[in-house]
Design an enzyme around this catalytic site. Structure first.
Site, PDB file in Angstrom:
ATOM      1  CE  LYS A 148      -5.078   8.955   3.184  1.00  0.00           C
ATOM      2  NZ  LYS A 148      -4.348  10.018   3.006  1.00  0.00           N
ATOM      3  N   GLY A 149      -6.321   3.117  -0.734  1.00  0.00           N
ATOM      4  CA  GLY A 149      -5.954   1.722  -0.982  1.00  0.00           C
ATOM      5  C   GLY A 149      -5.938   0.913   0.298  1.00  0.00           C
ATOM      6  CB  CYS A 150      -7.428  -0.294   2.706  1.00  0.00           C
ATOM      7  SG  CYS A 150      -9.039   0.199   2.172  1.00  0.00           S
ATOM      8  CB  VAL A 151      -2.922   0.951   5.855  1.00  0.00           C
ATOM      9  CG1 VAL A 151      -1.481   1.384   5.663  1.00  0.00           C
ATOM     10  CG2 VAL A 151      -3.782   2.166   5.943  1.00  0.00           C
ATOM     11  CB  THR A 186      -0.896   0.032   1.245  1.00  0.00           C
ATOM     12  OG1 THR A 186      -0.089  -0.227   2.386  1.00  0.00           O
ATOM     13  CG2 THR A 186      -1.976  -1.011   1.148  1.00  0.00           C
TER      14      THR A 186
END
Lengths: 412, 105
Positions: free
Chosen positions: B102-105, A198
């Protein structure tokens, strides 16, 4: 007498009661921790089981062992919370009233969320390693597998321990090398993200490692369904990815009772203030660890740093004082990369993982974003630390706030 | 952070062109943004998604994921892929004038 109820006796719940019991006067505060079963699972250890490095006995202990004197452990399934009445209702009809509630029941793999990922399909050509049963079954499958295409896929983000699927492919590369069959195995890592990880700088380092180890990466691969008849993953944009052995990381969701209580988001994670963990809807409800919707990794290290912040805040909050400590999203993860080496990443809400040394600037002993043997030993020693230091709430000499000292800034 | 001018509108954007100030967005601007990424006409179905994203961002402060749009907005993921081909999460955020997911963390 005030009553604090903690739901979940995993990493977050156990640490919370151990930190708070000595600081809450027993004459004024009763503390209860609830879990649906008696077994505490060391989840970071699951990764090692498929490769025969750990077995089931290495990762389980009883929850009671870590529940301190003066805290009652209730083993029962939770039906729902009635937050307006400040009451927990159990599946067997019993109830428990609270003054303050901490939700710490984590997040869990949900194969049922993906069409085709049925019980019959699982543990045949499809496996997972985020459950003890899954990891043990996968160890047996790998023991006799004679090669082909092994696909490791992430169904959807967020998942707990988001680096574990990458570690799995790195360890698989090493495992098949050791068995003299790496040339008969094609390794593919499929992710719904546009990169291997990510965070961009870490993603670049990891992409380099994947390339070096000849692991193919399929990005933007958001699975619509699995076809276990044809051994194919089908994405929403209608790409197909065939496998001989699929190691899948299912959709992760918070516990169902959270949905029944009207306390969760679309994945049953509890919306909280990201700096204080206080529920956005109820002033006497907190959520800690994977159960919360924090925009940082769902990882044990986050829990560890969170609980330090939470403890001080909680003691102020119950006195109607403002919560002064603010959690910065600090996470810290070892990444096993195979062949006795590992990486370490350290980051927070605002700063992505950067290269450098940790915890002592310039000295380490751990190296950030760099493969070293010391990092690998750090990861293995961590299991001892977890059982003997962390769960019981003993202090580790690591600040809860992420520090820039020791890190090198890199051009994005 | 840079500024860009699009059909006479001055907007703040990140390095990938996602708008960084939701207040600078307008429905007319959405049409221009869509055009830039190859979506020539915004249908009522597109607007349903865009409005959900805007309203959700206003209350939550983050850009909704595909699952969130599907579960809470009632628009199936398959349809999101049809409306915003290939990379729906990014494309719909881009057109709605919201930060890149954010694409998730």
């Amino acid at each position: 007498m005030k009553h604090l109820v903690v739901l979940g006796a995993g990493t977050a719940g156990t640490m919370t009661v151990n930190k708070l019991r000595p600081r809450l006067d027993p004459a004024e505060w009763r503390i209860t921790v609830v879990d649906q079963d008696e077994t505490h699972l060391y989840q970071p250890g699951l990764l090692f089981i498929p490769f025969g490095i750990y077995d089931a006995g290495d990762v389980v202990k009883t929850r009671r062992e870590f529940v301190p004197r003066g805290v009652e452990l209730v083993v029962a399934g939770i039906d729902r919370i009635d937050p307006d009445e400040s009451r927990v209702i159990f599946e067997d009809g019993r109830t428990l009233d609270y003054d303050y509630l901490v939700i710490a029941t984590g997040t869990h793999p949900r194969p049922d969320q993906t069409p085709g990922l049925t019980d019959e399909a699982l543990h045949d050509t499809i496996h997972d390693f985020y459950t003890l049963e899954g990891a043990v079954a996968l160890a047996e499958a790998l023991e006799t597998w004679d090669g082909g295409r092994l696909v490791v896929n992430i169904m959807e983000m967020p998942i707990k321990c988001p680096v574990a699927p990458l570690e799995f492919v790195f360890l698989a590369d090493w495992f098949f090398h050791e068995r003299g069959m790496r040339d008969r195995v094609e390794l593919v890592f499929a992710t719904p993200l546009s990169e291997a990880f990510t965070k961009p700088i870490a993603a670049r380092h990891l992409a380099h490692l994947l390339d070096e180890k000849k692991i193919a990466v399929e990005t933007d691969f958001y699975v619509e369904q699995v076809d276990p008849e044809r051994n194919v993953l089908v994405s929403y944009d209608e790409r197909e990815l065939g496998y001989d052995l699929l190691v899948t990381v299912p959709v992760n969701m918070g516990a169902e009772y959270i949905a029944r209580s009207g306390l969760g988001d679309e994945l049953n994670h509890v919306p909280v203030d990201k700096h204080t963990f206080l529920s956005r809807d109820y002033d006497n409800v907190f959520a800690l660890g994977d159960a919360a919707d924090l925009p940082t990794s769902k990882a044990g290290s986050v829990v560890h740093f969170s609980v330090d912040v939470f403890t001080d805040n909680f003691l102020r909050h119950v006195e109607s004082l403002p919560m002064l400590e603010r959690f910065d999203g600090h996470a810290n993860c070892f990444i096993e990369s195979g062949f006795g080496k590992g990486l370490l990443i350290d980051f927070n809400y605002d700063t992505e993982p950067l290269p450098g040394k940790y915890p002592l600037p310039g000295i380490g002993p751990f190296s950030l974003l760099e493969e070293t043997e010391v990092n690998h030993w750090g990861k293995l020693l961590f299991r001892w630390t977890y059982w003997h230091v962390l769960l019981e709430g003993r202090p580790l000499p690591l600040p809860s706030r992420m520090l820039m000292a020791g890190k090198r800034r890199v051009e994005p | 952070m840079a500024t860009a001018t699009l059909s006479g509108y001055e907007i703040h954007v990140d390095e990938e062109g996602f708008m960084t100030d939701p207040a600078e967005w307008s429905e007319e601007l959405a049409g221009f943004l869509a055009h830039q990424i190859g979506i020539d006409e915004l249908t009522e179905d597109h607007w349903k998604v865009i409005r959900f994203l805007r309203e959700d961002h206003a209350t939550e402060g983050t850009t909704a994921t595909l699952r969130r749009v599907s579960t809470l907005g009632g628009i199936p993921v398959k349809q999101l892929y049809a409306l915003f081909p290939k990379k729906p999460a990014k494309k719909m955020a881009y057109i709605a004038g919201l930060p890149k997911p954010k694409g998730c963390v």
